[in-house]
Design an enzyme around this catalytic site. Structure first.
Site, PDB file in Angstrom:
ATOM      1  CG  HIS A   4       2.957  -4.218   3.046  1.00 22.30           C
ATOM      2  ND1 HIS A   4       1.980  -4.742   3.856  1.00 22.30           N
ATOM      3  CD2 HIS A   4       4.137  -4.734   3.508  1.00 22.30           C
ATOM      4  CE1 HIS A   4       2.531  -5.542   4.767  1.00 22.30           C
ATOM      5  NE2 HIS A   4       3.841  -5.539   4.586  1.00 22.30           N
ATOM      6  NE  ARG A  47       2.754 -11.056   2.414  1.00 17.36           N
ATOM      7  CZ  ARG A  47       3.653 -10.642   3.308  1.00 17.36           C
ATOM      8  NH1 ARG A  47       4.937 -10.894   3.134  1.00 17.36           N
ATOM      9  NH2 ARG A  47       3.270  -9.942   4.361  1.00 17.36           N
ATOM     10  CG  ASP A  54      -2.793  23.789  -1.542  1.00 21.34           C
ATOM     11  OD1 ASP A  54      -2.150  23.734  -0.468  1.00 21.34           O
ATOM     12  OD2 ASP A  54      -4.011  23.511  -1.606  1.00 21.34           O
ATOM     13  CG  HIS A  55      -3.499  28.395  -1.045  1.00 21.88           C
ATOM     14  ND1 HIS A  55      -3.881  27.786  -2.232  1.00 21.88           N
ATOM     15  CD2 HIS A  55      -4.571  28.324  -0.232  1.00 21.88           C
ATOM     16  CE1 HIS A  55      -5.140  27.392  -2.133  1.00 21.88           C
ATOM     17  NE2 HIS A  55      -5.586  27.705  -0.926  1.00 21.88           N
ATOM     18  N   GLY A  84      -3.986  21.302   2.250  1.00 18.64           N
ATOM     19  CA  GLY A  84      -4.627  21.481   3.553  1.00 18.64           C
ATOM     20  C   GLY A  84      -4.822  20.158   4.277  1.00 18.64           C
ATOM     21  CB  THR A  85      -7.108  17.444   3.869  1.00 17.63           C
ATOM     22  OG1 THR A  85      -7.265  17.424   2.432  1.00 17.63           O
ATOM     23  CG2 THR A  85      -8.126  18.401   4.490  1.00 17.63           C
ATOM     24  N   GLY A  86      -4.127  17.033   2.504  1.00 12.25           N
ATOM     25  CA  GLY A  86      -3.376  15.994   1.783  1.00 12.25           C
ATOM     26  C   GLY A  86      -4.269  15.169   0.875  1.00 12.25           C
ATOM     27  CB  ILE A  87      -7.900  14.480   0.886  1.00  7.31           C
ATOM     28  CG1 ILE A  87      -7.843  13.857   2.278  1.00  7.31           C
ATOM     29  CG2 ILE A  87      -8.887  13.713   0.004  1.00  7.31           C
ATOM     30  CD1 ILE A  87      -9.139  13.990   3.076  1.00  7.31           C
ATOM     31  N   GLY A  88      -6.733  16.181  -1.468  1.00  9.73           N
ATOM     32  CA  GLY A  88      -6.812  16.649  -2.855  1.00  9.73           C
ATOM     33  C   GLY A  88      -5.552  16.284  -3.624  1.00  9.73           C
ATOM     34  CG  MET A  89      -1.654  18.019  -2.702  1.00  8.00           C
ATOM     35  SD  MET A  89      -1.044  18.631  -4.293  1.00  8.00           S
ATOM     36  CE  MET A  89      -0.332  20.205  -3.750  1.00  8.00           C
TER      37      MET A  89
HETATM   38  C1  RB5 Z   1      -7.380  24.621  -0.074  1.00  9.42           C
HETATM   39  O1  RB5 Z   1      -8.206  25.468   0.638  1.00  9.42           O
HETATM   40  C2  RB5 Z   1      -7.725  23.174   0.243  1.00  9.42           C
HETATM   41  O2  RB5 Z   1      -8.940  22.825  -0.340  1.00  9.42           O
HETATM   42  C3  RB5 Z   1      -6.615  22.278  -0.232  1.00  9.42           C
HETATM   43  O3  RB5 Z   1      -5.429  22.662   0.355  1.00  9.42           O
HETATM   44  C4  RB5 Z   1      -6.740  20.800   0.090  1.00  9.42           C
HETATM   45  O4  RB5 Z   1      -6.999  20.593   1.442  1.00  9.42           O
HETATM   46  C5  RB5 Z   1      -7.605  19.992  -0.773  1.00  9.42           C
HETATM   47  O5  RB5 Z   1      -7.700  18.772  -0.633  1.00  9.42           O
END
Ligand code: RB5
Length: 146
Positions: free
Chosen positions: A97, A131, A8-9, A65-70
């Site tokens: 694994h 395994r 993303d951006h 930004g964090t990799g979490i949303g993705m």
């Molecule tokens: C965008 O501002 C931010 O929310 C996105 O990049 C990401 O970190 C979401 O998990």
């Protein structure tokens, strides 16, 4: 092995650095966007995830930004095993694994040097099988039943 990459951006600048590394390594790479414009990360997670599951053996890289949303979004796609990668040990073991087929990284949480190191680990580490094969199959069964 082809690499499908997206961001993303928040992840755009880091994605360009990762693409340069992939090209240096001579890997076939396809950029699924964005190009720096404000973008909802699930759109890109879907684009990369769909390609990775349609081309077994290929891998994906997603950066926000964090990799979490993705990672949350990509893991909604059947057949995706997306791992949030933030350190060398976890990145190595999610290949060994979990047979992770997509790595997700945070552009705001990792510096460039570490991010590129993690990409190399993700690309170079094979699935251990044995395994762990049964456990990965159990993940696929969860997708079928839930
Ligand atoms: C965008 O501002 C931010 O929310 C996105 O990049 C990401 O970190 C979401 O998990």
């Amino acid at each position: 092995m082809k690499i499908w990459i997206g961001c993303d951006h928040a992840g755009y600048t880091r994605k360009q650095e990762v693409i340069a590394l992939l090209q240096e390594r001579g890997l076939e790479t396809e950029d699924c966007g964005c190009q720096g414009e404000c973008t909802d990360y699930p759109v890109i997670a879907k684009a990369v995830g769909a390609q990775v599951v349609s081309h077994p053996g290929d891998r994906g890289i997603l950066i926000c930004g964090t990799g979490i949303g993705m990672s949350i979004a990509a893991n909604k796609i059947r057949g995706v095993r997306a791992a949030l990668c933030a350190d060398a040990f976890s990145t190595k073991y999610t290949r060994l694994h979990n047979d992770a087929n997509i790595m997700c990284m945070g552009a705001r949480t990792l510096d460039s040097g570490l991010a590129l190191e993690l990409v190399e680990i993700f690309l170079d580490t094979p699935f251990e099988g044995g395994r762990h094969e049964k456990r990965v199959q159990m993940i696929a069964q969860l997708e079928q039943k839930n």
